[in-house]
Design a protein around this motif. Sequence first.
Motif, PDB file in Angstrom:
ATOM      1  N   ALA A  14      -6.178  26.565 -28.727  1.00  0.00           N
ATOM      2  CA  ALA A  14      -6.531  27.731 -29.543  1.00  0.00           C
ATOM      3  C   ALA A  14      -7.054  28.878 -28.670  1.00  0.00           C
ATOM      4  N   MET A  15      -8.121  28.599 -27.912  1.00  0.00           N
ATOM      5  CA  MET A  15      -8.780  29.679 -27.165  1.00  0.00           C
ATOM      6  C   MET A  15      -7.934  30.113 -25.972  1.00  0.00           C
ATOM      7  N   GLU A  34      -1.156  24.183 -19.308  1.00  0.00           N
ATOM      8  CA  GLU A  34      -1.510  23.251 -20.384  1.00  0.00           C
ATOM      9  C   GLU A  34      -0.983  21.852 -20.040  1.00  0.00           C
ATOM     10  N   GLN A  35      -1.845  20.845 -20.241  1.00  0.00           N
ATOM     11  CA  GLN A  35      -1.434  19.480 -19.862  1.00  0.00           C
ATOM     12  C   GLN A  35      -0.460  18.847 -20.853  1.00  0.00           C
ATOM     13  N   SER A  44      -7.785  19.596 -30.217  1.00  0.00           N
ATOM     14  CA  SER A  44      -8.598  19.956 -31.387  1.00  0.00           C
ATOM     15  C   SER A  44      -7.899  20.953 -32.296  1.00  0.00           C
ATOM     16  N   SER A  45      -6.620  21.260 -32.031  1.00  0.00           N
ATOM     17  CA  SER A  45      -5.953  22.329 -32.799  1.00  0.00           C
ATOM     18  C   SER A  45      -4.667  21.810 -33.439  1.00  0.00           C
ATOM     19  N   ARG A  50      -6.709  25.162 -40.898  1.00  0.00           N
ATOM     20  CA  ARG A  50      -8.118  25.379 -40.577  1.00  0.00           C
ATOM     21  C   ARG A  50      -8.683  26.404 -41.566  1.00  0.00           C
ATOM     22  N   ILE A  51      -9.929  26.214 -41.959  1.00  0.00           N
ATOM     23  CA  ILE A  51     -10.580  27.165 -42.881  1.00  0.00           C
ATOM     24  C   ILE A  51     -10.954  28.436 -42.118  1.00  0.00           C
ATOM     25  N   VAL A 173      -4.299  20.343 -14.781  1.00  0.00           N
ATOM     26  CA  VAL A 173      -5.088  20.899 -13.677  1.00  0.00           C
ATOM     27  C   VAL A 173      -6.033  19.807 -13.194  1.00  0.00           C
ATOM     28  N   CYS A 312      -8.613  13.798 -34.460  1.00  0.00           N
ATOM     29  CA  CYS A 312      -8.853  15.083 -33.793  1.00  0.00           C
ATOM     30  C   CYS A 312     -10.230  15.002 -33.131  1.00  0.00           C
ATOM     31  N   PHE A 344     -11.966  27.548 -34.675  1.00  0.00           N
ATOM     32  CA  PHE A 344     -10.570  27.996 -34.653  1.00  0.00           C
ATOM     33  C   PHE A 344     -10.384  29.422 -35.162  1.00  0.00           C
ATOM     34  N   LYS A 345     -11.010  29.737 -36.284  1.00  0.00           N
ATOM     35  CA  LYS A 345     -10.819  31.055 -36.916  1.00  0.00           C
ATOM     36  C   LYS A 345     -11.130  32.204 -35.963  1.00  0.00           C
TER      37      LYS A 345
END
Length: 387
Positions: A14-15, A34-35, A44-45, A50-51, A173, A312, A344-345
């Motif tokens: 997400a981030m 990204e792995q 976690s995404s 997601r709210i 990484v 998750c 997430f939001k």
Amino acid sequence: MSNTFDAIIVGVGAMGSAACLALAKRGLRVLGIEQFSTPNDRGSSHGATRIIRKAYFEHPDYVPLLHETYDLWRQIENAAAADLFHRVGLLLVGVPTGDVITGVLRSAAAHQLDIHSVSEREFDQRFGMFHRPEGAAALFEPNAGYLLVEECVQTMCALAERQGATILRHRRVTDWSIDSHGVRVTTDNETFLADRLVICGGAWAGRLLTYLAPALEVRRKVQLWFACDPDRFDVASGTPVFAYDLPEGFYYGFPSIERDDAKIAEHSGREIVSDADTLDRELHSADTQRVVAFVGRFVRGATTRVTRHSACMYTMSPDQHFFVDRHPRYENVSFAAGFSGHGFKFAPVIGEILADLAINGATHRPAGFLRVGARTTPVVLACGRPS
Ligand SMILES: Cc1cc2nc3c(=O)[nH]c(=O)nc-3n(C[C@H](O)[C@H](O)[C@H](O)COP(=O)(O)OP(=O)(O)OC[C@H]3O[C@@H](n4cnc5c(N)ncnc54)[C@H](O)[C@@H]3O)c2cc1C
């Protein structure tokens, strides 16, 4: 491909996808590493939804960031011609004197947000798919709703790549270091160089930022879907996103989307994960008992039959507020971690803040309260010594 970039982002969930987009938009040569895939169901995404909401019980200081994140989600949707944010409203039911109801009212009052108290009559007429416990407060936030989580990550990656970012998938990484030339990032068999590093490792953040590791706790969270009749429990039937703050726990859920089931899960609870690589992804009876009991008592529109699940992870900070900051020793390293099950939001605005920190060393956005040094002494002490 050159191995030299203006900025490297480690972790493109997400981030990280939001940071890739924000930095690429500002004209930097960006590499995201990204792995797994983007999106993936390992971190976690994932889990469809997601709210997103503004009347933030966690603290009113988040609200200005939420105003910007709403604008940014709209810009992302427009740029990609994508439908990511579904504004179906949020029904919140809870103990009137609890932290959640009082916190929502406090944020709404401080920032003049549109929420209203739901009378018993309105509840019966409009929200018959739910049961309201005796004496509970009910609030409705019409501008809240849900985001399609995997589509959001995919869209932010696609827009970043359209702006010229390079995103490498399936590369882990293994190390990073700083010298007088800048940042050196290594994977199993490559080395990349950059002026700046942004770390967005999610549940693996403690490995990439050892000084923060003692302050982060990874929790296993199981998302469950329950069989339901979509005609009684989909968006068209008026079912909103919902959350219940009860003495026995905090539960939340979504209307049925596309299939004959709906996601309902527990936000409270603490099952610690010692290693994000070996998260237990199986479903056990202990994972369902409490949520099944909640659904049986309060969700009239769904049955108690579990149709599917997805494990998750939450990465908790000690005070459950995010860590978004520069590294205390290396000014060209910034990070975002500890999203504590509610981050997430915010992804697009966190991406902008990370871009500010990476390029300017500071941000004009009102995010100072998320710096490590702005926290109470126990939180600061929970972090290790910078190395
Ligand atoms: C069940 C559940 C429900 C939630 N509900 C909500 C909600 O309703 N609303 C809300 O706002 N938030 C919610 N959240 C929280 C939100 O989803 C998370 O805070 C957010 O997704 C975290 O984003 P992230 O970028 O930190 O982590 P991730 O999206 O997991 O990204 C981290 C990425 O870094 C990668 N990575 C790590 N180490 C390396 C490495 N060494 N090399 C390469 N890549 C690496 C990982 O593979 C991963 O893809 C929920 C979370 C969960 C688990």
